[in-house]
Scaffold this motif. Structure first.
Motif, PDB file in Angstrom:
ATOM      1  N   THR A 111       0.838  -1.201   0.000  1.00 21.65           N
ATOM      2  CA  THR A 111       0.000   0.000   0.000  1.00 21.65           C
ATOM      3  C   THR A 111       0.868   1.245   0.000  1.00 21.65           C
ATOM      4  O   THR A 111       0.624   2.196  -0.748  1.00 21.65           O
ATOM      5  CB  THR A 111      -0.943   0.011   1.223  1.00 21.65           C
ATOM      6  OG1 THR A 111      -1.809  -1.131   1.146  1.00 21.65           O
ATOM      7  CG2 THR A 111      -1.783   1.275   1.252  1.00 21.65           C
ATOM      8  N   ASP A 112       1.904   1.241   0.850  1.00 16.58           N
ATOM      9  CA  ASP A 112       2.840   2.375   0.879  1.00 16.58           C
ATOM     10  C   ASP A 112       3.623   2.460  -0.426  1.00 16.58           C
ATOM     11  O   ASP A 112       3.852   3.559  -0.953  1.00 16.58           O
ATOM     12  CB  ASP A 112       3.812   2.224   2.052  1.00 16.58           C
ATOM     13  CG  ASP A 112       3.133   2.412   3.399  1.00 16.58           C
ATOM     14  OD1 ASP A 112       2.044   3.026   3.433  1.00 16.58           O
ATOM     15  OD2 ASP A 112       3.670   1.925   4.411  1.00 16.58           O
ATOM     16  N   ARG A 113       4.024   1.311  -0.951  1.00 16.46           N
ATOM     17  CA  ARG A 113       4.849   1.293  -2.159  1.00 16.46           C
ATOM     18  C   ARG A 113       4.085   1.849  -3.355  1.00 16.46           C
ATOM     19  O   ARG A 113       4.658   2.532  -4.219  1.00 16.46           O
ATOM     20  CB  ARG A 113       5.308  -0.143  -2.439  1.00 16.46           C
ATOM     21  CG  ARG A 113       6.238  -0.270  -3.638  1.00 16.46           C
ATOM     22  CD  ARG A 113       7.543   0.485  -3.400  1.00 16.46           C
ATOM     23  NE  ARG A 113       8.378   0.488  -4.589  1.00 16.46           N
ATOM     24  CZ  ARG A 113       8.278   1.355  -5.583  1.00 16.46           C
ATOM     25  NH1 ARG A 113       7.366   2.308  -5.543  1.00 16.46           N
ATOM     26  NH2 ARG A 113       9.099   1.301  -6.598  1.00 16.46           N
ATOM     27  N   LEU A 114       2.807   1.600  -3.410  1.00 12.93           N
ATOM     28  CA  LEU A 114       1.994   2.089  -4.518  1.00 12.93           C
ATOM     29  C   LEU A 114       1.863   3.602  -4.516  1.00 12.93           C
ATOM     30  O   LEU A 114       1.547   4.207  -5.549  1.00 12.93           O
ATOM     31  CB  LEU A 114       0.598   1.447  -4.474  1.00 12.93           C
ATOM     32  CG  LEU A 114       0.536  -0.015  -4.936  1.00 12.93           C
ATOM     33  CD1 LEU A 114      -0.782  -0.657  -4.510  1.00 12.93           C
ATOM     34  CD2 LEU A 114       0.708  -0.111  -6.449  1.00 12.93           C
ATOM     35  N   GLN A 148       4.396   5.537  -3.985  1.00 15.18           N
ATOM     36  CA  GLN A 148       5.699   6.079  -4.356  1.00 15.18           C
ATOM     37  C   GLN A 148       5.903   5.960  -5.869  1.00 15.18           C
ATOM     38  O   GLN A 148       5.277   5.133  -6.532  1.00 15.18           O
ATOM     39  CB  GLN A 148       6.808   5.307  -3.637  1.00 15.18           C
ATOM     40  CG  GLN A 148       6.705   5.376  -2.114  1.00 15.18           C
ATOM     41  CD  GLN A 148       7.737   4.478  -1.450  1.00 15.18           C
ATOM     42  OE1 GLN A 148       8.733   4.134  -2.061  1.00 15.18           O
ATOM     43  NE2 GLN A 148       7.472   4.110  -0.203  1.00 15.18           N
ATOM     44  N   PRO A 149       6.773   6.805  -6.420  1.00 16.94           N
ATOM     45  CA  PRO A 149       7.068   6.701  -7.861  1.00 16.94           C
ATOM     46  C   PRO A 149       7.777   5.411  -8.175  1.00 16.94           C
ATOM     47  O   PRO A 149       8.390   4.789  -7.308  1.00 16.94           O
ATOM     48  CB  PRO A 149       7.963   7.912  -8.116  1.00 16.94           C
ATOM     49  CG  PRO A 149       8.569   8.234  -6.799  1.00 16.94           C
ATOM     50  CD  PRO A 149       7.529   7.899  -5.782  1.00 16.94           C
ATOM     51  N   ASP A 150       7.670   4.981  -9.427  1.00 10.51           N
ATOM     52  CA  ASP A 150       8.350   3.749  -9.837  1.00 10.51           C
ATOM     53  C   ASP A 150       9.862   3.909  -9.722  1.00 10.51           C
ATOM     54  O   ASP A 150      10.417   4.977  -9.964  1.00 10.51           O
ATOM     55  CB  ASP A 150       7.978   3.398 -11.273  1.00 10.51           C
ATOM     56  CG  ASP A 150       6.522   2.996 -11.394  1.00 10.51           C
ATOM     57  OD1 ASP A 150       5.936   2.636 -10.366  1.00 10.51           O
ATOM     58  OD2 ASP A 150       5.984   3.048 -12.516  1.00 10.51           O
ATOM     59  N   GLY A 151      10.504   2.809  -9.393  1.00  8.05           N
ATOM     60  CA  GLY A 151      11.947   2.825  -9.208  1.00  8.05           C
ATOM     61  C   GLY A 151      12.287   2.091  -7.928  1.00  8.05           C
ATOM     62  O   GLY A 151      11.409   1.737  -7.137  1.00  8.05           O
ATOM     63  N   PRO A 152      13.543   1.814  -7.667  1.00  8.81           N
ATOM     64  CA  PRO A 152      13.922   1.075  -6.477  1.00  8.81           C
ATOM     65  C   PRO A 152      13.465   1.794  -5.214  1.00  8.81           C
ATOM     66  O   PRO A 152      13.502   3.016  -5.135  1.00  8.81           O
ATOM     67  CB  PRO A 152      15.464   1.012  -6.556  1.00  8.81           C
ATOM     68  CG  PRO A 152      15.761   1.233  -8.011  1.00  8.81           C
ATOM     69  CD  PRO A 152      14.700   2.134  -8.516  1.00  8.81           C
ATOM     70  N   LEU A 153      13.009   1.056  -4.243  1.00  8.49           N
ATOM     71  CA  LEU A 153      12.577   1.604  -2.971  1.00  8.49           C
ATOM     72  C   LEU A 153      13.804   2.060  -2.190  1.00  8.49           C
ATOM     73  O   LEU A 153      14.747   1.298  -1.991  1.00  8.49           O
ATOM     74  CB  LEU A 153      11.813   0.564  -2.168  1.00  8.49           C
ATOM     75  CG  LEU A 153      11.235   1.004  -0.836  1.00  8.49           C
ATOM     76  CD1 LEU A 153      10.186   2.081  -1.064  1.00  8.49           C
ATOM     77  CD2 LEU A 153      10.631  -0.184  -0.086  1.00  8.49           C
ATOM     78  N   LEU A 154      13.803   3.318  -1.766  1.00  5.53           N
ATOM     79  CA  LEU A 154      14.951   3.841  -1.029  1.00  5.53           C
ATOM     80  C   LEU A 154      14.952   3.302   0.392  1.00  5.53           C
ATOM     81  O   LEU A 154      13.906   3.209   1.032  1.00  5.53           O
ATOM     82  CB  LEU A 154      14.893   5.377  -1.019  1.00  5.53           C
ATOM     83  CG  LEU A 154      14.969   6.035  -2.398  1.00  5.53           C
ATOM     84  CD1 LEU A 154      14.802   7.542  -2.244  1.00  5.53           C
ATOM     85  CD2 LEU A 154      16.275   5.701  -3.096  1.00  5.53           C
TER      86      LEU A 154
END
Length: 431
Positions: A419-422, A424-430
């Motif tokens: 849910t949090d990841r969605l 965020q912008p696409d790309g590796p999770l910082l």
């Protein structure tokens, strides 16, 4: 190959998933702008008593009705527009609501006319109306809303213009020249078609009223013929910073007979197609439909899905904005589960249910398939992520399909993490 036996009727459309997504984009934009302006949504029936539209609409509308007798012997038709239905509803229920009424509807309409660019026999309309307010501030509010609707679709200053006129000015023009009151609607129909008919045809029609094309043209060119209502609207929109979108054009009269005052139409600046939207004041319609039982001033406008979509597709920035929305909101799912180890299908189904319960749109293949085929299906679905379920459980791999990067995640707390990841912008999770 032979054509299919059954196809959609001429002027009617099939809405495939992409077509539905485009329609939803239009609808969501319309709703968003209307609600920003404090309008509330209502809905009227698609099927109405035919006499509702014959009573005051006038013009060509009566010949364009999808009209039939129902099993109860009633003369009914599929609604060709919504304003008459709204007037009926307002007359019946207006005591239940404080004035003014600021209502909008997004609904389907039907007219039997020749299908062409920007026009079909069925179409969806965005209808926005203010009832119970006679002053020009209501007209200005609607014109402002039409401008902001265009801007919400990605159009800018220079892309379109709102051409405003005053039907009452033409009624006064006709009265001063002793045109019979019964023939004024006929005269207004000629003015309405000035830009679409050949000059010699227009001249011949005007001559039956003892008028010349030059006399009518001079009246249109003289800004002093505009009413004080236009001046008030102009000042209102200037205060909002919208004056550059406004243009006085007395050639606009609108085709329906129920209009009584200020009328306007939204055109693309290149005039490459018919009006994108149009409307105006109809102060006597509610009273006419209620047989004098409820007198209520009113003003409104409508925008159809055919023309606005055509204009979006012909305007680079607006088209790009729509495509971004479709990519984000028109996808079948957000997450596509890829089963790398078929013995883990039960685990994948459990994950699927958990994510769906959390409100995350997700899907998975029905049967066993190679990893590459599943990843291709994930991309075809429009999903942002492919979640790979394999022998490494409870560890999972999240593939970001747009950037073709990977991230590791864990079954524990997966729904909250995704849910949090969605967000965020696409790309590796910082980290």
């Amino acid at each position: 190959m032979a054509a299919p036996r059954f196809q959609a009727l001429p002027g009617f459309r099939d809405f495939t998933p992409r077509e539905c997504a485009v329609r939803n984009y239009l609808f969501e934009t319309w709703r968003s702008v209307a609600r920003t302006y404090g309008f509330v949504e209502y809905e009227s029936p698609i099927l109405e008593d035919t006499s509702l539209y014959l009573k005051k609409s006038g013009g060509e509308l009566s010949s364009q009705l999808f009209r039939f007798e129902d099993q109860g012997g009633r003369d009914v038709c599929l609604r060709p527009e919504v304003t008459a239905s709204l007037a009926r509803i307002a007359a019946q229920h207006q005591r239940d609501f404080p004035k003014p009424l600021k209502w909008f509807e997004i609904g389907q309409c039907f007219r039997y006319e020749k299908p062409q660019k920007g026009r079909g026999r069925e179409f969806h309309q965005f209808n926005v109306d203010i009832l119970g307010e006679a002053g020009p501030a209501a007209d200005a509010e609607l014109i402002a809303l039409s401008i902001d609707t265009m801007r919400a679709f990605g159009f800018e200053e220079g892309d379109f213009v709102v051409r405003v006129s005053d039907r009452q000015a033409w009624i006064d023009f006709a009265s001063k020249r002793d045109i019979d009151e019964e023939r004024i609607p006929e005269f207004l129909q000629i003015i309405d078609k000035l830009e679409r008919e050949k000059p010699d045809v227009t001249g011949q029609k005007l001559s039956t009223f003892g008028l010349s094309t030059e006399e009518v043209t001079e009246f249109i060119k003289n800004p002093e013929n505009a009413s004080s209502a236009f001046e008030a609207i102009s000042e209102d929109l200037e205060a909002r910073g919208m004056a550059p979108f406004l243009e006085l054009d007395l050639s606009i009269v609108r085709g329906l007979a129920y209009y009584t005052g200020i009328v306007f139409e939204v055109f693309d600046s290149k005039k490459s197609m018919r009006a994108v939207a149009g409307g105006g004041r109809y102060d006597t319609l509610v009273g006419t439909i209620s047989d004098g039982g409820c007198e209520m001033p009113a003003t409104g406008f409508a925008m159809g899905d055919y023309v606005i979509r055509n204009l979006i597709e012909e305007t680079t920035d607006a088209l790009m904005q729509m495509e971004v929305w479709l990519q984000r909101s028109g996808a079948a799912c957000d997450v596509f589960l890829v089963i790398a180890d078929e013995t883990k299908r039960s685990d994948a189904l459990a994950i699927l249910s958990e994510l769906r319960e959390a409100g995350i749109a997700c899907d998975l293949p029905f049967g066993q398939a190679k990893l590459g085929k599943q990843l291709k299906r994930a991309e075809q679905s429009g999903a942002r992520f492919a979640l790979v379920v394999g022998s490494e459980l409870p560890e999972l791999q999240l593939k970001v399909l747009a950037s073709r990067t990977e991230e590791s995640c864990h079954v524990l707390g997966l729904a909250d993490w995704l849910t949090d990841r969605l967000q965020q912008p696409d790309g590796p999770l910082l980290a």
